[in-house]
Design an enzyme around this catalytic site. Structure first.
Site, PDB file in Angstrom:
ATOM      1  N   PHE A 110       4.678   8.860   5.281  1.00 16.52           N
ATOM      2  CA  PHE A 110       4.867   9.099   3.857  1.00 16.52           C
ATOM      3  C   PHE A 110       3.793  10.079   3.398  1.00 16.52           C
ATOM      4  CE2 PHE A 110       4.234   8.471  -0.674  1.00 16.52           C
ATOM      5  CZ  PHE A 110       5.535   8.560  -1.132  1.00 16.52           C
ATOM      6  N   ASP A 149      -3.560  12.944   6.788  1.00 18.15           N
ATOM      7  CA  ASP A 149      -3.307  12.460   5.438  1.00 18.15           C
ATOM      8  C   ASP A 149      -4.001  11.110   5.282  1.00 18.15           C
ATOM      9  OD1 ASP A 149      -2.385  11.457   3.076  1.00 18.15           O
ATOM     10  OD2 ASP A 149      -0.283  12.002   3.394  1.00 18.15           O
ATOM     11  N   LYS A 175      -5.885   8.282  -3.385  1.00 19.35           N
ATOM     12  CA  LYS A 175      -5.748   6.955  -4.019  1.00 19.35           C
ATOM     13  C   LYS A 175      -7.056   6.323  -4.507  1.00 19.35           C
ATOM     14  CE  LYS A 175      -1.181   5.528  -2.577  1.00 19.35           C
ATOM     15  NZ  LYS A 175      -0.471   6.352  -1.599  1.00 19.35           N
TER      16      LYS A 175
END
Ligand SMILES: *Cc1c(COP(=O)(O)O)cnc(C)c1O
Length: 394
Positions: free
Chosen positions: A134, A219, A248
């Site tokens: 993702f 990532d 995040k």
């Protein structure tokens, strides 16, 4: 709860939280919940952390935004800290890299992809990423995301993306041709079900990228900043990527993302190549600075490793927990068929919420747990008893 005028993009929300403190949330009915999800691995320092709250409030009273037409007093400290942490693992680069701020994860991935394309040049724009990955919802990040069902409604995808099975070096080798310039991976596939890459795989990928002149993009948007028990997930494998994305946890809830690159790669971007109105503004960087200071003060990686081991141990004692996977405080709990009794993990998560525990169904059979670094052992034990109670019923 939510308005009919809101686009129906997230389905019907099951609760409205109005206040939080540390690992706890309160909803509009006054119900207290343990937060073992952290707004999707974002609020690592817990809710209303005084250091972050004070920094954001003070910055809001001083200066929120000026745009990237002007310099920002906070930039130097934040980029130097991030760069040091990214290179702090065994096998980390000696030479400092460079940072570009963004506002979110997907934007960090977009910037990383553009940087890789510009560096590798025309004809080597191809990117290989993994099935189950993702990387975000904007079009290029979505194209990199290895979940064909998420592509379908939005075809055609941008050109140049291909996918291979995760943690399979032979499949990656087989997917390479001269058009490929970069490999994009997560150290632990977060949204894909909390699936860690093996250290050997990441080492083999690094070696392959070196041999073929490919850029390795990691990532670390979900895994970065301590959550897996290292500052960045790739540090477990003792490799150094060429480009790293993060977001995040960086602002503990204030939107801020960033891209790090080796100096020679970073040099591909010249003024005008990329930009973002809000990115790296004083308010976001005040939050990031407070987060980085506090995470270093509590040794976030060591804390995540210690609490993650404690939580894993407790989870494995629960009837109905088949297995636990993940790293540090980013875990997935695979539920036995018997305990699920026909219910999806999402239905189990909804039942947990009713009992005061926030988790989410990350696959049809597994729950994701990402508690904050400030959670206590008592709270972890309490959360486990809530889960045990939910799995006991029928
Ligand atoms: C959440 C996530 C993203 C997307 O971040 P947004 O801020 O939602 O755009 C990208 N990559 C990974 C690994 C993520 O976990």
């Amino acid at each position: 709860m939510s308005s009919a005028a809101l686009m129906n993009n997230y389905g019907t929300p099951p609760a409205t939280f109005v206040r939080g403190s540390g690992a706890e949330l309160w909803d509009d009915r006054g119900r207290r919940c343990l937060d073992f999800l952290c707004g999707l691995a974002v609020t690592g320092l817990g809710h209303a952390h005084p250091a972050v709250t004070d920094a954001v409030a003070a910055q809001a009273e001083t200066l929120i935004h000026t745009s990237n037409l002007f310099a920002n007093e906070l930039t130097a400290e934040v980029v130097e800290t991030l760069d040091r942490l990214i290179r702090s693992g065994p096998g980390g680069d000696a030479e400092p890299g460079r940072i570009l701020f963004q506002n979110s994860g997907a934007e960090a991935v977009e910037a990383a992809l553009k940087l890789a394309r510009k560096h590798q040049g025309r004809g080597r724009h191809g990117v290989v990423s993994a099935y189950g990955s993702f990387h975000g919802r904007t079009l290029a990040a979505l194209a990199a995301t290895g979940q064909p069902s998420k592509h379908e409604p939005f075809q055609p995808m941008p050109e140049g993306f291909r996918h291979v099975p995760f943690d399979d070096i032979d499949a990656l080798v087989a997917a390479l041709d001269p058009s490929v310039g970069a490999v994009l991976l997560e150290s632990v596939q977060g949204e894909g079900g909390v699936v860690p890459a093996s250290d050997e795989y990441l080492q083999a990928v690094r070696q392959l990228c070196d041999e073929r002149g490919l850029l390795l993009l990691m990532d670390e948007i979900q895994t970065g900043l301590g959550r897996t028990g290292a500052w960045f997930g790739f540090q477990h494998a003792e490799v150094q990527p060429d480009i790293v994305t993060m977001a995040k946890a960086l602002g503990n809830g204030v939107p801020v993302g960033a891209v790090w690159a080796r100096p020679e790669v970073a040099a591909a971007f010249a003024p005008g190549d990329h930009g973002s109105t809000f990115a790296g503004q004083p308010l976001a960087l005040a939050a990031a600075r407070a987060v980085l200071t506090e995470m270093q003060a509590i040794d976030a990686p060591a804390t995540a490793a210690r609490l993650g081991a404690f939580l894993t141990d407790r989870l494995l004692q629960i009837d109905g927990v088949g297995s636990v996977r993940g790293r540090g405080l980013l875990l997935a709990v695979e539920l036995s068929d018997e305990a699920r009794a026909g219910r999806s993990a999402a239905a189990i998560a909804a039942a947990c919420l009713e009992q005061g525990l926030v988790v989410n169904g990350v696959t049809p059979t597994a729950l994701r747990l990402a508690p904050p670094f400030v959670v206590s052992e008592e709270q972890l034990t309490e959360g486990c008893s809530i889960l045990a109670g939910v799995l006991e019923h029928d």
